[in-house]
Design a protein around this motif. Structure first.
Motif, mmCIF file in Angstrom:
data_model
loop_
_atom_site.group_PDB
_atom_site.id
_atom_site.type_symbol
_atom_site.label_atom_id
_atom_site.label_comp_id
_atom_site.label_asym_id
_atom_site.label_seq_id
_atom_site.Cartn_x
_atom_site.Cartn_y
_atom_site.Cartn_z
ATOM 1 N N VAL A 295 22.463 34.571 88.501
ATOM 2 C CA VAL A 295 22.096 35.655 87.597
ATOM 3 C C VAL A 295 22.093 37.129 88.403
ATOM 4 O O VAL A 295 22.086 37.849 88.477
ATOM 5 C CB VAL A 295 20.449 35.646 86.778
ATOM 6 C CG1 VAL A 295 19.609 35.337 88.075
ATOM 7 C CG2 VAL A 295 20.888 36.397 85.522
ATOM 8 N N TRP A 325 16.624 30.987 85.912
ATOM 9 C CA TRP A 325 17.885 31.000 85.456
ATOM 10 C C TRP A 325 18.310 29.734 85.692
ATOM 11 O O TRP A 325 18.083 29.675 86.663
ATOM 12 C CB TRP A 325 18.113 31.956 85.831
ATOM 13 C CG TRP A 325 17.053 33.049 85.353
ATOM 14 C CD1 TRP A 325 16.217 34.313 86.406
ATOM 15 C CD2 TRP A 325 17.339 34.810 84.426
ATOM 16 N NE1 TRP A 325 15.908 35.361 86.178
ATOM 17 C CE2 TRP A 325 16.378 35.782 84.780
ATOM 18 C CE3 TRP A 325 18.371 34.372 83.813
ATOM 19 C CZ2 TRP A 325 16.628 36.601 83.700
ATOM 20 C CZ3 TRP A 325 18.400 35.907 82.855
ATOM 21 C CH2 TRP A 325 17.450 36.302 82.360
ATOM 22 N N THR A 326 18.803 29.301 84.484
ATOM 23 C CA THR A 326 19.962 28.616 84.361
ATOM 24 C C THR A 326 20.638 29.098 83.043
ATOM 25 O O THR A 326 21.103 29.761 82.125
ATOM 26 C CB THR A 326 19.378 27.488 84.478
ATOM 27 O OG1 THR A 326 20.193 25.842 84.710
ATOM 28 C CG2 THR A 326 19.226 27.174 82.865
ATOM 29 N N LYS A 327 22.034 28.516 83.813
ATOM 30 C CA LYS A 327 23.034 28.556 83.003
ATOM 31 C C LYS A 327 23.422 27.249 82.091
ATOM 32 O O LYS A 327 24.661 26.720 82.961
ATOM 33 C CB LYS A 327 24.941 29.015 83.588
ATOM 34 C CG LYS A 327 25.508 29.750 82.976
ATOM 35 C CD LYS A 327 26.506 30.498 83.634
ATOM 36 C CE LYS A 327 28.034 31.238 82.602
ATOM 37 N NZ LYS A 327 28.950 32.099 83.458
ATOM 38 N N TRP A 328 23.110 26.895 81.222
ATOM 39 C CA TRP A 328 23.073 25.862 80.892
ATOM 40 C C TRP A 328 24.265 25.383 80.375
ATOM 41 O O TRP A 328 24.957 25.882 79.193
ATOM 42 C CB TRP A 328 21.895 24.911 79.746
ATOM 43 C CG TRP A 328 21.624 23.631 79.996
ATOM 44 C CD1 TRP A 328 21.382 22.944 80.437
ATOM 45 C CD2 TRP A 328 21.832 22.883 78.497
ATOM 46 N NE1 TRP A 328 21.205 21.485 79.708
ATOM 47 C CE2 TRP A 328 21.454 21.848 78.407
ATOM 48 C CE3 TRP A 328 21.672 23.687 77.174
ATOM 49 C CZ2 TRP A 328 21.333 21.065 77.166
ATOM 50 C CZ3 TRP A 328 21.711 23.010 76.181
ATOM 51 C CH2 TRP A 328 21.497 21.881 76.226
ATOM 52 N N ASN A 396 26.012 27.743 78.159
ATOM 53 C CA ASN A 396 26.676 28.440 79.244
ATOM 54 C C ASN A 396 26.737 29.925 78.589
ATOM 55 O O ASN A 396 28.169 30.450 78.855
ATOM 56 C CB ASN A 396 28.090 28.205 78.260
ATOM 57 C CG ASN A 396 28.490 26.647 77.890
ATOM 58 O OD1 ASN A 396 28.842 25.741 78.502
ATOM 59 N ND2 ASN A 396 28.869 25.989 76.678
ATOM 60 N N GLU A 397 25.271 29.677 78.803
ATOM 61 C CA GLU A 397 25.003 31.905 79.156
ATOM 62 C C GLU A 397 24.023 31.341 79.837
ATOM 63 O O GLU A 397 22.784 30.597 79.983
ATOM 64 C CB GLU A 397 25.033 32.727 77.914
ATOM 65 C CG GLU A 397 23.956 31.969 77.058
ATOM 66 C CD GLU A 397 24.112 33.102 75.842
ATOM 67 O OE1 GLU A 397 23.167 33.679 75.843
ATOM 68 O OE2 GLU A 397 24.869 33.383 75.316
ATOM 69 N N TRP A 398 23.680 32.300 80.848
ATOM 70 C CA TRP A 398 22.382 32.485 81.965
ATOM 71 C C TRP A 398 21.023 33.176 80.668
ATOM 72 O O TRP A 398 20.853 33.775 79.737
ATOM 73 C CB TRP A 398 22.485 33.813 82.728
ATOM 74 C CG TRP A 398 23.181 33.780 83.642
ATOM 75 C CD1 TRP A 398 24.543 33.755 84.338
ATOM 76 C CD2 TRP A 398 22.940 32.647 85.318
ATOM 77 N NE1 TRP A 398 24.670 33.090 85.489
ATOM 78 C CE2 TRP A 398 24.341 32.518 86.209
ATOM 79 C CE3 TRP A 398 21.431 31.658 85.401
ATOM 80 C CZ2 TRP A 398 24.191 31.546 87.053
ATOM 81 C CZ3 TRP A 398 21.874 30.568 86.288
ATOM 82 C CH2 TRP A 398 22.742 30.628 86.927
ATOM 83 N N GLY A 452 24.145 21.950 84.769
ATOM 84 C CA GLY A 452 24.488 24.178 85.202
ATOM 85 C C GLY A 452 23.498 24.538 86.340
ATOM 86 O O GLY A 452 23.341 24.328 86.912
#
Length: 478
Positions: A295, A325-328, A396-398, A452
């Motif tokens: 991010v 922050w994660t993009k799970w 699939n999004e931050w 992620g």
């Protein structure tokens, strides 16, 4: 009861079984075994200890709440690693059942065609249907039924917990259903009286059961046609209510501290953080680390079996804030839990103080201190997670997750907004003598790895305000 929590990361769930013995009729199978499928489901069978079950029997039952019995079935046997594939008719409603020895469980196929079935020992269920004097209750995906008495009461003597759909049948016609996920406290689950007045749905009058987190040991699926106002009975339509200030909401006016903190970590996950090491689940330093676009700059994408260790810090000795922050990426096809934060060294030996995890079966974000100490607030349901299943954690999004602990209550924020109960969720980390390793993104159990990239982590021994959380989100929000 101890075995329910001893080995798994949090409250381990067993899913309900076909062919259970109840106070009325049942038989082991229905419709015979026929290979009539045109789609393929793949999955894994695991125990309550999150271990694969070799050679488990797996059956896809064609069943739904508007039926009075299972119509047909397709059967396979899992391999030595608990994995299975089966063909099924995707135009029909399918429920998966697995059994091994005296343990069994039930699950539904996800939209991706993946499935995870956990098997466990059965429990007792007690409840009633208001105003009913006859008929019976059935469990979708099972031939177990329980007679409804003249006072509306019914009981299943041996029903494993899990993603349950109870159906009230009268005059041999399905009347309404009640869908919920269970989290066990003891070996008997008691549900308040069910009301049959919502167009095919049974409901309970206490709105707390529809809060989006577990209440009374269950998490109820809110029917789309039912609006649930606070302090009122679920109903089809609700008159607009005047806005009333919530005096129980967490005080967000607290000024964030500038004093020196016992724990204050800010990790950018760009390969320059000297405080961290990437380890494999056996404790050894990982040979490779995968950096991806984060991010802000780079983030770390852990391989299955890896976790990030930051040493023997103890943020859980008092108030704290943990954020990342994660993009799970959602369900990966293995395991039951994905761990974001954990202060622990070995769950099986009891060397664990705290963890924040996503539980696949319930699609819920939960915190666990001492999972066996439910009444002492050692386990906290915070919010439903996966947005694809009605939750608040996007895939699939931050997204920014922040967990604040203040005055023995937890507050979970997702993308700057409070996702858990406004009044906070009671919780106490497990009491330990010495600090334990603090881990990010996984544990000593390989399947616990977070699915992620992870970036911009902060861990501090202070309860930050809602304004601080909002500002942290807006710093990198796109």
């Amino acid at each position: 009861m101890d075995t329910l929590f001893k080995y798994a990361s949090g409250v381990a769930l067993a899913l309900f079984a076909a062919g259970l013995t109840s106070c009325s009729r049942s038989d082991e199978t229905a419709g015979g075994v026929t290979d009539i499928g045109n789609s393929v489901a793949s999955g894994i069978v695991v125990t309550e200890a999150n271990q694969p079950v070799a050679r488990a029997r797996v059956v896809a039952y064609y069943d739904n709440w508007d039926k009075t019995a299972i119509e047909d079935s397709v059967e396979v046997v899992a391999d030595d690693n608990g994995k299975f594939e089966l063909k099924f008719d995707s135009t029909r409603s399918v429920v998966l059942y697995a059994e091994t020895g005296s343990e069994s469980g039930l699950s539904r196929i996800q939209n991706t065609g993946d499935a995870l079935v956990m098997v466990g020992h059965p429990r007792r269920l007690e409840s009633s249907v208001a105003a009913a004097k006859s008929g019976y209750m059935r469990i979708v995906g099972s031939n177990a039924v329980a007679s409804v008495g003249s006072d509306g009461s019914f009981a299943f003597d041996a029903m494993p917990v899990g993603d349950i759909s109870l159906v009230y049948v009268a005059s041999e016609q399905p009347q309404a259903r009640f869908n919920f996920m269970t989290a066990i406290v003891g070996d008997t689950l008691k549900i308040p009286s069910l009301e049959n007045k919502n167009k095919g749905w049974l409901t309970v009058s206490d709105y707390h059961y529809y809060s989006g987190a577990a209440y009374g040991g269950i998490m109820v699926n809110v029917p789309e046609s039912v609006v649930v106002p606070k302090n009122d009975t679920p109903q089809d339509t609700v008159e607009p209510q005047p806005s009333v200030p919530d005096t129980t909401t967490k005080d967000t006016s607290v000024t964030d501290t500038t004093e020196e903190l016992a724990v204050s970590l800010e990790l950018h996950m760009d390969g320059k953080d000297e405080q961290i090491e990437i380890r494999d689940n056996d404790g050894s330093v990982a040979d490779t680390v995968t950096y991806v676009e984060g991010v802000s700059g780079k983030g770390i994408l852990l391989k299955v079996g890896q976790y990030i260790e930051v040493g023997d810090i103890d943020p859980c000795v008092g108030d704290f804030t943990m954020s990342a922050w994660t993009k799970w990426g959602g369900y990966r096809g293995d395991g039951v839990y994905q761990i974001l934060f954990a202060e622990r060294s070995d769950w099986m030996s009891g060397d664990s103080k705290f963890q924040l995890q996503y539980e696949i079966m319930q699609s819920a974000l939960t915190a666990v201190g001492d999972g066996a100490d439910w009444n002492g607030h050692g386990y906290a349901w915070l919010a439903k997670g996966n947005v694809e299943r009605g939750g608040k954690l996007p895939m699939n999004e931050w997204a920014h997750l922040a967990l604040v602990y203040e005055n023995e209550k937890l507050y979970l924020y997702i993308n700057g907004e409070l996702a858990s109960e406004k009044a906070g969720v009671p919780f106490k980390p497990k009491k330990t003598v010495m600090p334990m390793p603090f881990r990010i993104g996984g544990t000593e159990i390989a399947a616990d790895t977070w699915n992620g990239p992870i970036d911009e982590v902060k861990i501090e021994s202070v309860a930050h305000s809602a304004e601080w959380v909002k500002a942290e989100y807006e710093k990198y929000a796109k």
